[in-house]
Scaffold this motif. Structure first.
Motif, PDB file in Angstrom:
ATOM      1  N   LEU A 113       0.867  -1.180   0.000  1.00  9.98           N
ATOM      2  CA  LEU A 113       0.000   0.000   0.000  1.00  9.98           C
ATOM      3  C   LEU A 113       0.903   1.229   0.000  1.00  9.98           C
ATOM      4  N   LEU A 114       0.449   2.302  -0.662  1.00 10.76           N
ATOM      5  CA  LEU A 114       1.266   3.498  -0.788  1.00 10.76           C
ATOM      6  C   LEU A 114       0.417   4.729  -0.487  1.00 10.76           C
ATOM      7  N   ALA A 115       0.735   5.417   0.609  1.00 10.29           N
ATOM      8  CA  ALA A 115       0.028   6.638   1.001  1.00 10.29           C
ATOM      9  C   ALA A 115       0.929   7.832   0.733  1.00 10.29           C
ATOM     10  N   LEU A 116       0.406   8.816   0.004  1.00 15.37           N
ATOM     11  CA  LEU A 116       1.196   9.968  -0.421  1.00 15.37           C
ATOM     12  C   LEU A 116       0.605  11.258   0.121  1.00 15.37           C
ATOM     13  N   GLU A 117       1.469  12.123   0.604  1.00 18.83           N
ATOM     14  CA  GLU A 117       1.105  13.502   0.916  1.00 18.83           C
ATOM     15  C   GLU A 117       1.891  14.371  -0.045  1.00 18.83           C
ATOM     16  N   ALA A 118       1.207  15.283  -0.752  1.00 26.53           N
ATOM     17  CA  ALA A 118       1.888  16.068  -1.781  1.00 26.53           C
ATOM     18  C   ALA A 118       1.292  17.463  -1.868  1.00 26.53           C
ATOM     19  N   PRO A 119       2.124  18.471  -2.147  1.00 25.28           N
ATOM     20  CA  PRO A 119       1.613  19.830  -2.349  1.00 25.28           C
ATOM     21  C   PRO A 119       1.013  19.984  -3.740  1.00 25.28           C
ATOM     22  N   ALA A 120       0.124  20.940  -3.888  1.00 19.34           N
ATOM     23  CA  ALA A 120      -0.504  21.172  -5.189  1.00 19.34           C
ATOM     24  C   ALA A 120       0.501  21.594  -6.244  1.00 19.34           C
ATOM     25  N   SER A 121       1.632  22.126  -5.829  1.00 23.38           N
ATOM     26  CA  SER A 121       2.659  22.587  -6.773  1.00 23.38           C
ATOM     27  C   SER A 121       3.517  21.467  -7.331  1.00 23.38           C
ATOM     28  N   LEU A 122       3.312  20.242  -6.869  1.00 27.69           N
ATOM     29  CA  LEU A 122       4.117  19.119  -7.361  1.00 27.69           C
ATOM     30  C   LEU A 122       3.722  18.773  -8.784  1.00 27.69           C
ATOM     31  N   SER A 123       4.704  18.509  -9.604  1.00 32.71           N
ATOM     32  CA  SER A 123       4.461  18.101 -10.981  1.00 32.71           C
ATOM     33  C   SER A 123       3.731  16.766 -11.034  1.00 32.71           C
ATOM     34  N   VAL A 124       2.691  16.710 -11.873  1.00 37.96           N
ATOM     35  CA  VAL A 124       1.954  15.461 -12.061  1.00 37.96           C
ATOM     36  C   VAL A 124       2.872  14.378 -12.623  1.00 37.96           C
ATOM     37  N   ALA A 125       3.724  14.767 -13.546  1.00 34.13           N
ATOM     38  CA  ALA A 125       4.658  13.800 -14.126  1.00 34.13           C
ATOM     39  C   ALA A 125       5.589  13.232 -13.059  1.00 34.13           C
ATOM     40  N   ASP A 126       6.005  14.062 -12.115  1.00 31.69           N
ATOM     41  CA  ASP A 126       6.877  13.577 -11.045  1.00 31.69           C
ATOM     42  C   ASP A 126       6.138  12.602 -10.134  1.00 31.69           C
ATOM     43  N   LEU A 127       4.881  12.912  -9.811  1.00 26.76           N
ATOM     44  CA  LEU A 127       4.116  12.013  -8.955  1.00 26.76           C
ATOM     45  C   LEU A 127       3.829  10.698  -9.678  1.00 26.76           C
ATOM     46  N   ASP A 128       3.517  10.792 -10.966  1.00 25.91           N
ATOM     47  CA  ASP A 128       3.344   9.579 -11.771  1.00 25.91           C
ATOM     48  C   ASP A 128       4.603   8.712 -11.712  1.00 25.91           C
ATOM     49  N   ALA A 129       5.748   9.351 -11.938  1.00 27.81           N
ATOM     50  CA  ALA A 129       7.010   8.611 -11.979  1.00 27.81           C
ATOM     51  C   ALA A 129       7.319   7.964 -10.636  1.00 27.81           C
ATOM     52  N   LEU A 130       7.022   8.654  -9.547  1.00 29.79           N
ATOM     53  CA  LEU A 130       7.261   8.101  -8.208  1.00 29.79           C
ATOM     54  C   LEU A 130       6.435   6.826  -8.002  1.00 29.79           C
ATOM     55  N   VAL A 131       5.148   6.906  -8.311  1.00 36.69           N
ATOM     56  CA  VAL A 131       4.269   5.752  -8.102  1.00 36.69           C
ATOM     57  C   VAL A 131       4.667   4.596  -9.012  1.00 36.69           C
ATOM     58  N   MET A 132       4.956   4.899 -10.268  1.00 39.88           N
ATOM     59  CA  MET A 132       5.325   3.823 -11.183  1.00 39.88           C
ATOM     60  C   MET A 132       6.677   3.226 -10.812  1.00 39.88           C
ATOM     61  N   GLY A 133       7.590   4.040 -10.295  1.00 42.32           N
ATOM     62  CA  GLY A 133       8.860   3.498  -9.812  1.00 42.32           C
ATOM     63  C   GLY A 133       8.646   2.535  -8.660  1.00 42.32           C
ATOM     64  N   PHE A 134       7.754   2.908  -7.748  1.00 45.34           N
ATOM     65  CA  PHE A 134       7.410   2.025  -6.627  1.00 45.34           C
ATOM     66  C   PHE A 134       6.770   0.744  -7.146  1.00 45.34           C
ATOM     67  N   ALA A 135       5.793   0.877  -8.048  1.00 43.60           N
ATOM     68  CA  ALA A 135       5.063  -0.296  -8.549  1.00 43.60           C
ATOM     69  C   ALA A 135       5.994  -1.250  -9.297  1.00 43.60           C
ATOM     70  N   ARG A 136       6.908  -0.696 -10.084  1.00 44.29           N
ATOM     71  CA  ARG A 136       7.843  -1.557 -10.824  1.00 44.29           C
ATOM     72  C   ARG A 136       8.781  -2.287  -9.867  1.00 44.29           C
ATOM     73  N   ALA A 137       9.267  -1.572  -8.845  1.00 46.27           N
ATOM     74  CA  ALA A 137      10.141  -2.223  -7.868  1.00 46.27           C
ATOM     75  C   ALA A 137       9.403  -3.355  -7.160  1.00 46.27           C
ATOM     76  N   ALA A 138       8.123  -3.130  -6.865  1.00 41.52           N
ATOM     77  CA  ALA A 138       7.322  -4.168  -6.221  1.00 41.52           C
ATOM     78  C   ALA A 138       7.191  -5.390  -7.124  1.00 41.52           C
ATOM     79  N   ARG A 139       6.866  -5.157  -8.392  1.00 38.22           N
ATOM     80  CA  ARG A 139       6.697  -6.286  -9.317  1.00 38.22           C
ATOM     81  C   ARG A 139       8.000  -7.062  -9.492  1.00 38.22           C
ATOM     82  N   GLN A 140       9.111  -6.348  -9.567  1.00 33.09           N
ATOM     83  CA  GLN A 140      10.401  -7.024  -9.728  1.00 33.09           C
ATOM     84  C   GLN A 140      10.733  -7.900  -8.524  1.00 33.09           C
ATOM     85  N   ALA A 141      10.174  -7.549  -7.357  1.00 35.63           N
ATOM     86  CA  ALA A 141      10.407  -8.340  -6.142  1.00 35.63           C
ATOM     87  C   ALA A 141       9.320  -9.385  -5.919  1.00 35.63           C
ATOM     88  N   GLY A 142       8.384  -9.514  -6.863  1.00 33.57           N
ATOM     89  CA  GLY A 142       7.310 -10.499  -6.731  1.00 33.57           C
ATOM     90  C   GLY A 142       6.112 -10.011  -5.953  1.00 33.57           C
TER      91      GLY A 142
END
Length: 339
Positions: A113-142
């Motif tokens: 599970l992933l809970a995020l706190e983020a300011p409105a000024s954060l780039s959407v692309a950056d938040l996307d990349a963070l979540v997808m980086g987490f999800a890919r790392a999870a999949r690689q670990a099974g």
């Protein structure tokens, strides 16, 4: 991934796919969640997941092995600063530091599970990349990311919760006995050196911790006790000693100091490496009778394993000593959030 109504008071009319939307405040909470759900849903289905991101709670099909649960948080301004690492690397780090806790108990991650706190000024692309980086790392670990939350806040904070299974015995911090040998995986001091440089404003790569899930699984059946090294070797060895009511002696000359740390600090490198933290390696107490099995297991660990000391009888304190057995005074005891 779901939202909390109290987390935002503004709504957005922007489409989640609007290419002109660059900031989280432009897209809005719910549109971003819909956007990331589509990206997560593109991954191959996992029969263990009955209901994944998008519902009020995830539904999973657990196995028959003991379940392990852990959670940890990375907070901007506390654990990292803006610019220290690309967003995808932050996501991978958030997964890795939690998986390290499971590895230290002989477990492997299955769900996250992933809970995020983020300011409105954060780039959407950056938040996307963070979540997808987490999800890919999870999949690689099974493992699979099966849900989470997004809330508005003044800075970025990443809280991950991992569920894991122990395919063999569950090993904890208690159980170390006098005479046990102390071993550590990997190298020490490299990540701590990077953090010191980054805090000083110098450019340096902040390495993502290596997963030691395989090593933890192979060492668990042999170990009396095990812990991951996150707050510094000396401090974490102290946790192991207090849990087992024993002492420890760590040999500074035997520490597997990271090459970059040794080059930068010279003779001061071992003391720094013993206390810097951020290593996310495994510290394990092994009885003498495990030596033969350890020799067989070493070839399959996929990482370095170094004997660095021993467990001794007496008060639960950790002594860092030089090659002649003289005590060394490290510059700091290790990381503590409130000291």
């Amino acid at each position: 991934m779901r939202s909390r109504r109290a987390s935002s008071t503004r709504s957005s009319r922007c489409s989640a796919d609007a290419s002109v939307a660059r900031l989280l405040g432009d897209v809005g909470e719910h549109a971003w969640i819909a956007r990331i759900l589509r990206r997560l849903g593109a991954a191959r289905a996992d029969r263990r997941v009955l209901l994944g991101p998008g519902d009020d709670a995830a539904a999973i099909r657990p196995g028959r092995r003991p379940l392990l649960l852990t959670t940890d948080t990375l907070i901007e301004g506390v654990h990292f600063r803006a610019g220290w690492a690309p967003p995808a690397a932050l996501g991978r780090r958030a997964f890795a530091v939690n998986a390290s806790d499971l590895a230290a108990m002989g477990g492997a991650p299955t769900f996250a599970l992933l809970a995020l706190e983020a300011p409105a000024s954060l780039s959407v692309a950056d938040l996307d990349a963070l979540v997808m980086g987490f999800a890919r790392a999870a999949r690689q670990a099974g493992a699979r990311l099966v849900g989470g939350n997004l809330a508005a806040g003044p800075h970025l904070a990443i809280t991950a919760t991992l569920l894991g299974e122990a395919p063999g015995p569950v090993v904890g911090r208690t159980g170390a006995r006098p005479g046990d040998a102390l071993y550590v995986t990997g190298t020490l001091g490299g990540a701590g050196l990077a953090v010191r440089a980054l805090r000083a404003g110098r450019r340096m790569r902040w390495p993502v911790p290596r997963l030691r899930v395989r090593a933890g699984r192979l060492l668990a059946p042999l170990a009396h006790a095990m812990i991951d090294v996150s707050d510094g070797l000396v401090r974490d060895a102290g946790h192991l000693c207090r849990a087992g009511a024993v002492g420890a002696e760590i040999w500074a000359a035997r520490l597997p100091v990271a090459p970059a740390c040794r080059r930068a600090l010279g003779t001061d490198a071992p003391c720094f490496a013993a206390t810097a933290g951020e290593d996310y390696e495994l510290l394990v107490a092994l009885p003498a009778r495990a030596e033969r099995a350890l020799r067989r297991a070493r070839r399959r660990l996929a990482c370095r394993l170094t004997r660095i000391g021993r467990i001794v009888a007496g008060r639960p304190i950790v002594r860092l000593v030089d090659a002649a057995g003289r005590p060394l005074a490290p510059p700091r005891p290790g990381f503590d959030h409130f000291r």
